[in-house]
Design an enzyme around this catalytic site. Sequence first.
Site, PDB file in Angstrom:
ATOM      1  N   HIS A   3      -9.674   2.090   0.210  1.00  0.00           N
ATOM      2  CA  HIS A   3      -9.561   1.074   1.256  1.00  0.00           C
ATOM      3  C   HIS A   3     -10.644   1.199   2.325  1.00  0.00           C
ATOM      4  O   HIS A   3     -10.392   0.940   3.511  1.00  0.00           O
ATOM      5  CB  HIS A   3      -8.161   1.124   1.874  1.00  0.00           C
ATOM      6  N   GLU A  57     -11.356  -3.893  -2.714  1.00  0.00           N
ATOM      7  CA  GLU A  57     -10.379  -2.950  -3.258  1.00  0.00           C
ATOM      8  C   GLU A  57     -10.199  -3.224  -4.749  1.00  0.00           C
ATOM      9  O   GLU A  57      -9.594  -4.226  -5.118  1.00  0.00           O
ATOM     10  CB  GLU A  57      -9.045  -3.120  -2.514  1.00  0.00           C
ATOM     11  N   HIS A 100       0.806  -1.230   0.000  1.00  0.00           N
ATOM     12  CA  HIS A 100       0.000   0.000   0.000  1.00  0.00           C
ATOM     13  C   HIS A 100       0.839   1.279   0.000  1.00  0.00           C
ATOM     14  O   HIS A 100       0.526   2.237   0.725  1.00  0.00           O
ATOM     15  CB  HIS A 100      -0.944   0.015   1.212  1.00  0.00           C
TER      16      HIS A 100
HETATM   17  C1  GLA Z   1      -5.161  -5.127   2.309  1.00  0.00           C
HETATM   18  C2  GLA Z   1      -4.225  -6.271   2.396  1.00  0.00           C
HETATM   19  C3  GLA Z   1      -4.373  -6.893   3.735  1.00  0.00           C
HETATM   20  C4  GLA Z   1      -4.120  -5.891   4.821  1.00  0.00           C
HETATM   21  C5  GLA Z   1      -5.049  -4.741   4.683  1.00  0.00           C
HETATM   22  C6  GLA Z   1      -4.742  -3.666   5.679  1.00  0.00           C
HETATM   23  O1  GLA Z   1      -6.447  -5.530   2.159  1.00  0.00           O
HETATM   24  O2  GLA Z   1      -4.412  -7.206   1.388  1.00  0.00           O
HETATM   25  O3  GLA Z   1      -3.488  -7.964   3.832  1.00  0.00           O
HETATM   26  O4  GLA Z   1      -2.829  -5.411   4.730  1.00  0.00           O
HETATM   27  O5  GLA Z   1      -4.978  -4.222   3.383  1.00  0.00           O
HETATM   28  O6  GLA Z   1      -4.596  -4.128   6.971  1.00  0.00           O
END
Ligand code: GLA
Length: 351
Positions: free
Chosen positions: A179, A316, A104
């Site tokens: 997110h 997402e 991210h």
């Molecule tokens: C995304 C990732 C997860 C986690 C979340 C945040 O969805 O795939 O593994 O890192 O973000 O906690």
Amino acid sequence: MSTSIFGKLPDGREVYQYRLKNASGMTVQIINYGAAITSILVPDRSGQFDDVVLGYDNLQGYINGTTYFGAIVGRYGNRIAKGSFQLDGKEYQLATNNGDNHLHGGKIGFNKVLWETRSFDAGSPEPSLQLQYVSRDGEEGYPGTVTLKVTYTLTARNELRVNYEGTTDKATILNPTQHSYFNLSGSLHNTILSHLLMIESEGFTPVDKGLIPTGEIAPVAGTPMDFRTATVIGARINDSYQQLVLGKGYDHNWVLKTPPGTVRKAADLYEPISGRAMEVFTDEPGVQFYTGNFLDGTVAGKNNIYYQQRTGLCLETQAFPDSPNKPQFPSTTLRSGQVYRQTTIYKFSTR
Ligand code: GLA
């Protein structure tokens, strides 16, 4: 007031909260820190409005938070193995912030910066807010200065539309996503396990123990990853299926059935008691379905509720994880002169 001061950053800069409200009363609030959605109020079957996203009551929560509540994540949403990739024959090393991997956007991703407000129109029947962030060459190890504009529009049909537009001055990679953690039940004391989910997908990208795709696309048929028809999320989540064990639940990328580039339906979420439904439309190739597996009841969210594991779920919309190292996946390269575009729509209704 449709604009208010949400808080102050340690360096003194003010963070604003903006409110988009349509004629039927649906209300979305967004702050310019992380371009984060802080609340979405939508009616249930009987007309009762409730907040359907996780978040914090104050800026400190967003500054300290490690769960990306409501934020735009980037430059690269999701994981890049070992934080390294090659582009035009050159090797780049990104910040690693998830074990050995990049996640991210790195240590200070797009969720941890102040975005500039480019326009805000609260008065229109379809109110909108445009935010922009300029990520400089070398930030978190990425090449090129990237300018990303995100426009949130609330339509008269209870759709929250998110448009992304990105440019760069040098070849780079770009794969931003939204997110938000959704819980349509109306109470963030409930988990999302009784929600029903449908994903327009026949295959997903299996992962290794670091949640990096192996590169293969596996059919969902005959596995707990099959959401081709609406299925209760909790029905199979604790199965001993290896991918669910690795993910501590669902935390995988589904490959959307029809090709990217045109906006089409990706997923349908439904909570039977409240009657609330949310459809997701996108022009992206995939969607990461994540069931809040890392929430652990230690962090106080809005109204001082400690969010337990699986209080919220994310959908997402994105290119596949680790695409820069997987030539068989759709490319996330953006070159100078090209424009990155994404449209994702969250449409709320009741049934
Ligand atoms: C995304 C990732 C997860 C986690 C979340 C945040 O969805 O795939 O593994 O890192 O973000 O906690």
